[in-house]
Design a protein around this motif. Sequence first.
Motif, short mmCIF file in Angstrom:
data_model
loop_
_atom_site.label_atom_id
_atom_site.label_comp_id
_atom_site.label_asym_id
_atom_site.label_seq_id
_atom_site.Cartn_x
_atom_site.Cartn_y
_atom_site.Cartn_z
N VAL A 1 0.78 -1.24 0.04
CA VAL A 1 -0.02 0.00 0.18
C VAL A 1 0.89 1.17 0.20
O VAL A 1 1.45 1.20 1.08
CB VAL A 1 -1.09 0.05 1.13
N ASP A 2 0.73 1.96 -1.07
CA ASP A 2 1.68 3.09 -1.18
C ASP A 2 1.10 4.52 -0.65
O ASP A 2 -0.06 4.67 -0.82
CB ASP A 2 2.13 3.34 -2.58
N ASP A 3 1.90 5.56 -0.51
CA ASP A 3 1.71 7.06 -0.39
C ASP A 3 1.12 6.87 1.00
O ASP A 3 0.01 7.99 0.97
CB ASP A 3 0.80 7.45 -1.61
N LEU A 4 1.60 6.57 1.87
CA LEU A 4 1.14 6.71 3.45
C LEU A 4 1.44 8.06 3.96
O LEU A 4 2.52 8.45 3.52
CB LEU A 4 1.55 5.44 4.20
N LEU B 1 -1.25 -1.43 -4.15
CA LEU B 1 -2.37 -0.55 -3.93
C LEU B 1 -2.05 0.85 -3.24
O LEU B 1 -0.85 1.03 -3.16
CB LEU B 1 -3.38 -1.37 -2.86
N HIS B 2 -3.01 1.58 -2.98
CA HIS B 2 -2.83 3.05 -2.47
C HIS B 2 -3.71 3.23 -1.42
O HIS B 2 -4.71 2.65 -1.21
CB HIS B 2 -2.62 4.04 -3.46
N ALA B 3 -3.07 4.16 -0.23
CA ALA B 3 -4.13 4.49 1.09
C ALA B 3 -4.99 5.48 0.48
O ALA B 3 -4.64 6.48 0.36
CB ALA B 3 -2.82 4.70 2.20
N ASN C 1 9.88 2.66 3.45
CA ASN C 1 10.08 3.98 3.00
C ASN C 1 9.70 3.86 1.35
O ASN C 1 10.03 3.17 0.73
CB ASN C 1 11.70 4.06 3.01
N HIS C 2 9.00 5.09 1.21
CA HIS C 2 8.68 5.25 -0.09
C HIS C 2 9.34 6.65 -0.33
O HIS C 2 8.61 7.25 -1.54
CB HIS C 2 7.09 5.34 -0.30
N SER C 3 10.25 7.37 0.08
CA SER C 3 10.96 8.54 0.19
C SER C 3 10.09 9.60 0.67
O SER C 3 8.93 9.36 0.93
CB SER C 3 11.17 9.06 -1.40
N GLY D 1 9.68 12.81 -0.41
CA GLY D 1 8.83 13.79 -1.00
C GLY D 1 8.20 13.11 -2.32
O GLY D 1 7.75 14.11 -3.23
N HIS D 2 8.32 11.87 -2.36
CA HIS D 2 7.84 11.15 -3.77
C HIS D 2 8.51 11.61 -4.94
O HIS D 2 7.70 11.99 -5.80
CB HIS D 2 6.18 11.01 -3.88
N LYS D 3 9.65 11.97 -4.96
CA LYS D 3 10.23 12.54 -5.97
C LYS D 3 10.69 11.51 -7.19
O LYS D 3 10.72 10.24 -6.93
CB LYS D 3 11.71 13.04 -5.63
ZN ZN Z 1 3.67 6.36 -4.83
#
Ligand code: ZN
Length: 321
Positions: free
Chosen positions: A33-36, A237-239, A104-106, A108-110
Amino acid sequence: VKRNFEIVLILLVLLIGFVQIDAEEGRQIAITVDDLPFVTMGGGTKDVEPIKQWTTKLLAKFKKYRAPAIGFVNAGKLFLDSKEVAQNTALLSMWLDAGFELGNHSFGHKDFHRVPWQEFRDDVVSGERVIMGLLKQRGQTLRFFRHPLLHTGNNMEKKNTLAAFLADRGYRVAPVTVDNSEWIYARAYHYAIEAGNKKQMKQIVDSYIPYMEQKLQYFENQSKLLLGYEIKQILLLHANELNADHFDKLAEMMEKRGYEFISIYDALKDKAYTSKDSYIGNAGISWIHRWALSQGEKGSFFKGEPEAPEFIKKLAGINYE
Ligand SMILES: [Zn+2]
């Protein structure tokens, strides 16, 4: 009579074969699940309460279906006017307290394909502090990195530099096999919620579940084509509100296909994940396709990948995929 019996037998054999194709035993999949903490949360938030409620809903659904999901954090979203907001960070504690892992997904999502190496490297490192702090309190360590946009490097030097850097910091890369455009559906769903349009929300969901089933079916086949068997899949998926409201429908569809939910750690025990990956294209694509391209597979191998329908793209205000 004998002839009727034979026909029944043939039908029975066909039926069993058909059921097996659709619901094979022993399928396994990890939910990522991304972008938490939450997709709709930009740089911090002033009112965390609604996001807290969405998170509660989402986590309850993962728990109900015993899906050991992992959440990938953009720590930058915790900050408001460059100050960490405790209530935002508490959203991440909810995941850990419910027994889910965080990666970790970074910060600032660069986009690794668009920013200089030093800038991306710093974004990885700044993403670590908050997550590491929360994990440490619980005797856990930070194990996984998920590339924003699944961009792993668009030339060999960049790709190798980042891979070595991540390995050096103790990360395992979190690949995706079942890539999809769930995020387009989620955007359309978000707009429908904002407009209070219940009919549209239902239309979106009624299309979302069959679309995701087609994607699964497609990557099950791609796996068989390339590897000769179905890999332990990893779903992206995403949150977002869509999954908070409807992950149960998604889970039931997957269970019907014979899937058991496993952790990303267990999925990566599949030897296929050590396949050669020399992909340096611009697009963030499934790892199954990266391996296929690395083996020299051409156009016809990739045919038939389902796309989000036009009406969903339109509702989401997106004219690409
Ligand atoms: Zn993302």
